[in-house]
Design a protein around this motif. Structure first.
Motif, PDB file in Angstrom:
ATOM      1  N   SER A   1      49.758 -68.973  19.861  1.00 58.95           N
ATOM      2  CA  SER A   1      48.912 -69.705  20.814  1.00 58.95           C
ATOM      3  C   SER A   1      47.933 -68.789  21.529  1.00 58.95           C
ATOM      4  CB  SER A   1      49.787 -70.408  21.860  1.00 58.95           C
ATOM      5  OG  SER A   1      50.448 -69.457  22.692  1.00 58.95           O
ATOM      6  N   LEU A   2      48.246 -67.486  21.551  1.00 54.97           N
ATOM      7  CA  LEU A   2      47.456 -66.484  22.275  1.00 54.97           C
ATOM      8  C   LEU A   2      47.345 -66.848  23.758  1.00 54.97           C
ATOM      9  CD1 LEU A   2      44.793 -65.697  19.542  1.00 54.97           C
ATOM     10  CD2 LEU A   2      46.778 -64.326  20.200  1.00 54.97           C
TER      11      LEU A   2
ATOM     12  N   LYS B   1      66.065 -55.305  17.791  1.00 54.24           N
ATOM     13  CA  LYS B   1      64.788 -54.944  18.398  1.00 54.24           C
ATOM     14  C   LYS B   1      63.641 -55.819  17.891  1.00 54.24           C
ATOM     15  CE  LYS B   1      63.341 -51.237  15.174  1.00 54.24           C
ATOM     16  NZ  LYS B   1      64.489 -51.252  14.242  1.00 54.24           N
ATOM     17  N   ASP B   2      63.860 -56.522  16.780  1.00 57.40           N
ATOM     18  CA  ASP B   2      62.832 -57.392  16.204  1.00 57.40           C
ATOM     19  C   ASP B   2      63.009 -58.863  16.580  1.00 57.40           C
ATOM     20  OD1 ASP B   2      61.380 -55.403  14.829  1.00 57.40           O
ATOM     21  OD2 ASP B   2      62.915 -55.352  13.262  1.00 57.40           O
ATOM     22  N   ALA B   3      63.855 -59.141  17.558  1.00 58.09           N
ATOM     23  CA  ALA B   3      64.171 -60.536  17.901  1.00 58.09           C
ATOM     24  C   ALA B   3      62.960 -61.315  18.399  1.00 58.09           C
ATOM     25  CB  ALA B   3      65.273 -60.565  18.961  1.00 58.09           C
ATOM     26  N   LEU B   4      61.946 -60.614  18.939  1.00 65.62           N
ATOM     27  CA  LEU B   4      60.772 -61.293  19.478  1.00 65.62           C
ATOM     28  C   LEU B   4      59.569 -61.215  18.542  1.00 65.62           C
ATOM     29  CD1 LEU B   4      60.976 -60.145  23.212  1.00 65.62           C
ATOM     30  CD2 LEU B   4      61.989 -62.167  22.142  1.00 65.62           C
ATOM     31  N   ARG B   5      59.767 -60.680  17.359  1.00 61.39           N
ATOM     32  CA  ARG B   5      58.640 -60.487  16.435  1.00 61.39           C
ATOM     33  C   ARG B   5      57.964 -61.794  16.043  1.00 61.39           C
ATOM     34  NH1 ARG B   5      56.763 -56.228  13.456  1.00 61.39           N
ATOM     35  NH2 ARG B   5      57.888 -54.266  13.633  1.00 61.39           N
ATOM     36  N   GLU B   6      58.739 -62.826  15.826  1.00 66.39           N
ATOM     37  CA  GLU B   6      58.151 -64.088  15.374  1.00 66.39           C
ATOM     38  C   GLU B   6      57.164 -64.634  16.400  1.00 66.39           C
ATOM     39  OE1 GLU B   6      57.106 -67.980  14.587  1.00 66.39           O
ATOM     40  OE2 GLU B   6      58.392 -67.528  16.315  1.00 66.39           O
ATOM     41  N   LYS B   7      57.473 -64.425  17.672  1.00 67.29           N
ATOM     42  CA  LYS B   7      56.583 -64.916  18.733  1.00 67.29           C
ATOM     43  C   LYS B   7      55.477 -63.936  19.081  1.00 67.29           C
ATOM     44  CE  LYS B   7      58.486 -68.493  21.632  1.00 67.29           C
ATOM     45  NZ  LYS B   7      58.618 -68.941  23.023  1.00 67.29           N
ATOM     46  N   THR B   8      55.786 -62.632  19.025  1.00 66.31           N
ATOM     47  CA  THR B   8      54.853 -61.629  19.555  1.00 66.31           C
ATOM     48  C   THR B   8      54.195 -60.764  18.497  1.00 66.31           C
ATOM     49  OG1 THR B   8      56.544 -59.904  19.823  1.00 66.31           O
ATOM     50  CG2 THR B   8      56.273 -61.481  21.643  1.00 66.31           C
TER      51      THR B   8
ATOM     52  N   PRO C   1      41.010 -67.228  15.675  1.00 61.87           N
ATOM     53  CA  PRO C   1      41.167 -65.775  15.709  1.00 61.87           C
ATOM     54  C   PRO C   1      41.307 -65.195  14.308  1.00 61.87           C
ATOM     55  CG  PRO C   1      43.213 -66.849  16.347  1.00 61.87           C
ATOM     56  CD  PRO C   1      42.186 -67.925  16.236  1.00 61.87           C
ATOM     57  N   VAL C   2      40.872 -63.952  14.175  1.00 60.97           N
ATOM     58  CA  VAL C   2      41.083 -63.165  12.956  1.00 60.97           C
ATOM     59  C   VAL C   2      42.206 -62.176  13.267  1.00 60.97           C
ATOM     60  CG1 VAL C   2      40.036 -61.570  11.307  1.00 60.97           C
ATOM     61  CG2 VAL C   2      38.660 -63.403  12.322  1.00 60.97           C
ATOM     62  N   TYR C   3      43.163 -62.035  12.339  1.00 59.50           N
ATOM     63  CA  TYR C   3      44.340 -61.194  12.594  1.00 59.50           C
ATOM     64  C   TYR C   3      44.294 -59.901  11.783  1.00 59.50           C
ATOM     65  CZ  TYR C   3      46.568 -65.000  15.179  1.00 59.50           C
ATOM     66  OH  TYR C   3      46.871 -65.958  16.112  1.00 59.50           O
TER      67      TYR C   3
ATOM     68  N   ILE D   1      42.256 -61.469  24.055  1.00 55.97           N
ATOM     69  CA  ILE D   1      43.444 -61.703  23.236  1.00 55.97           C
ATOM     70  C   ILE D   1      44.029 -60.419  22.661  1.00 55.97           C
ATOM     71  CG2 ILE D   1      42.750 -64.053  22.635  1.00 55.97           C
ATOM     72  CD1 ILE D   1      41.978 -62.889  19.823  1.00 55.97           C
ATOM     73  N   THR D   2      43.185 -59.425  22.364  1.00 52.97           N
ATOM     74  CA  THR D   2      43.703 -58.206  21.733  1.00 52.97           C
ATOM     75  C   THR D   2      44.543 -57.391  22.694  1.00 52.97           C
ATOM     76  OG1 THR D   2      41.746 -56.831  22.235  1.00 52.97           O
ATOM     77  CG2 THR D   2      41.698 -58.123  20.202  1.00 52.97           C
ATOM     78  N   ASN D   3      44.181 -57.398  23.965  1.00 52.29           N
ATOM     79  CA  ASN D   3      44.975 -56.680  24.967  1.00 52.29           C
ATOM     80  C   ASN D   3      46.204 -57.483  25.390  1.00 52.29           C
ATOM     81  OD1 ASN D   3      43.665 -54.037  25.881  1.00 52.29           O
ATOM     82  ND2 ASN D   3      41.909 -55.420  25.807  1.00 52.29           N
TER      83      ASN D   3
END
Length: 510
Positions: free
Chosen positions: A205-206, A130-137, A308-310, A192-194
């Motif tokens: 890259s947002l 379930k975490d396979a997309l975490r690095e990108k998203t 951006p600030v994270y 970007i936040t939405n």
């Protein structure tokens, strides 16, 4: 001598259960007028949650009109320098680009209808991870986020995939929908936040990510909103709502990001917790920081022309909605206030624990198969203990996220700022301070979500020159400090952990 014309900032706050519009005096930061209206919640099947997007737009217009009418001091539209928009995130809509008519009801962030889609993607495309997309998203694959809701609509609403493939449909979260309506279809944008809550936006890259769009089989011709910086992005000028026509839209922030901004958490390590329908803890991390503890990596905000600030975030699906459930389904009281009063008639829940996993558990567990449980029931317990346990549940779930946040960030949290309707309850905040063993700070104004995006719009328009200037507008109402000894705290945590274990694995096949 001419009287100095005051400057006002408008804030449109579209939430899960209601919409609010308010006007803020830019100089003092005080709310000068406001209006709030609820909208219908639709539950067509167990675990499903929908909203009528057109009803939401109607409530927005009503709130704007009433706020303007009740504030006799607004002599001219010229007094309103800018407006900001903040919104429930992840909830998404597909609508016809020509007529503006939605293809179906909006699917809400806490809707669990896509559980089977989540499992399908995990098993078939993501190697069971379930975490396979975490690095990108920055996100796990979950029913919570917009992509699986889009997949559901494309598969299950008649003719929608074909229309999307012909380029006839727009996709958007609630902010995009409202901007589309406010600008009469001239602007199809998001911030970007939405965008970062959809599972199809690259957290680095947002921007919309071609690989993610392919994974979720999103038609290339589907009209996605342009992603803009939160503060100073090109969101257009209002032309579709008469009381505000001519006013620029200066800022857009997802609701939790707006609350963090309204709590003036501008320094790395500062955190807030918002208690509304759900509960959401967020910490300013400055730079992008990945989570190993089940939290979400998300943009906090971005000013045009700046990096951006994270932030790190932990989302709890059910907090205030548990009180609504006690009111509406179990009829323990006629209002949330009555239930809070009922809870205050007992000193504690006397061992009763509620895990409100109605549609699964969010952070830090991310278990779609969890369901709600009552643990520790005896003949001694009364409805007052149930009411108290419901308040405790919000604090316990926040404690789990709080502990994960400390582990992820390496920052020992000495204070957490709180906001949202539930935080008017002193008992909840004292218990939160007790179980987390930290100071809990409540602001003078609980409407920090609406205020936050108003401040952001003021920054965009140049009313405020710096974040430090905004900080001067913030005032603390009360600080709650822990009164609980470590032995009792450990016992309560142990019982909570046992109850969470009991809630897992109730739904097979997901």
């Amino acid at each position: 001598m001419m009287e100095k014309k005051r400057k006002l900032i408008g804030s449109l706050d579209q939430g899960t259960s209601s919409t609010r519009f308010l006007l803020v005096d830019a100089e003092t930061g005080h709310i000068v007028s406001s209006s709030q209206k609820e909208h219908q919640q639709y539950f067509p099947e167990p675990g499903w949650v929908e909203h009528d997007a057109n009803e939401i737009w109607t409530r927005c217009k009503e709130c704007i009109t009433e706020t303007m009418q009740q504030n006799s001091g607004v002599n001219s539209i010229d007094e309103i320098v800018s407006i900001g928009i903040t919104n429930q995130r992840e909830t998404c809509i597909l609508w016809d680009k020509e007529t503006g008519i939605p293809v179906c009801n909006a699917i809400v962030w806490n809707c669990a209808r896509t559980s089977s889609i989540v499992k399908e993607y995990q098993d078939n495309k993501l190697c069971g991870d379930k975490d396979a997309l975490r690095e990108k998203t920055g996100l796990p694959v979950s029913t919570y986020f917009s992509a699986t809701k889009m997949v559901w609509m494309l598969r299950n609403v008649a003719g929608v995939r074909e229309r999307a493939e012909r380029g006839e449909l727009c996709f958007g979260t609630i902010d995009s929908w409202l901007i589309w309506k406010l600008t009469e279809g001239k602007y199809h944008v998001t911030d970007i936040t939405n965008a970062a809550r959809t599972l199809i936006c690259n957290i680095h890259s947002l921007q919309w990510d071609p690989q993610l769009l392919e994974i979720f089989d999103i038609p290339k011709a589907l009209l996605l909103p342009k992603i803009e910086p939160s503060i100073g992005g090109d969101f257009g000028t209002v032309t579709g709502c008469q009381p505000l026509n001519g006013v620029p839209i200066g800022a857009v922030l997802g609701d939790q990001h707006a609350a963090l901004f309204g709590q003036v958490c501008f320094n790395v390590g500062e955190a807030k917790a918002t208690f509304g329908t759900g509960a959401f803890l967020m910490m300013n991390t400055g730079k992008l920081r990945s989570s190993t503890q089940g939290l979400l990596t998300t943009p906090f905000y971005q000013r045009k022309g700046e990096k951006p600030v994270y932030a790190l975030e932990g989302a709890v699906a059910v907090a205030g909605s548990l009180i609504q459930w006690l009111r509406d389904n179990l009829e323990l009281g006629k209002s949330a206030v009555e239930i809070a009063q009922l809870a205050s008639t007992v000193n504690d829940a006397n061992g009763l624990v509620i895990v409100p996993a109605f549609n699964g558990l969010f952070a830090p567990y991310w278990r779609e198969d969890a369901r709600g449980v009552f643990c520790g029931l005896t003949f001694f317990h009364t409805k007052a203990h149930m009411a108290r346990a419901a308040l405790d549940a919000a604090a316990f779930q926040s404690m789990d996220v709080f502990n994960a946040m400390v582990l992820d960030s390496g920052v020992p949290l000495s204070e957490v700022k709180v906001d949202g309707g539930m935080t008017a309850n002193d008992d909840l905040l004292q218990f939160l301070a007790d179980v987390t063993n930290t100071n809990v700070s409540r602001p003078q104004y609980l409407e920090t979500t609406a205020l936050g995006v108003a401040y952001a719009a003021g920054l965009s328009s140049g009313i405020y020159k710096s974040l430090q200037e905004i900080k001067q507008l913030y005032h603390t109402d009360r600080i709650f400090k822990s009164k609980m000894d470590s032995e009792e705290r450990a016992m309560l945590k142990k019982n909570w952990d046992k109850a969470v274990d009991k809630s897992l694995g109730w739904v097979e096949g997901i």
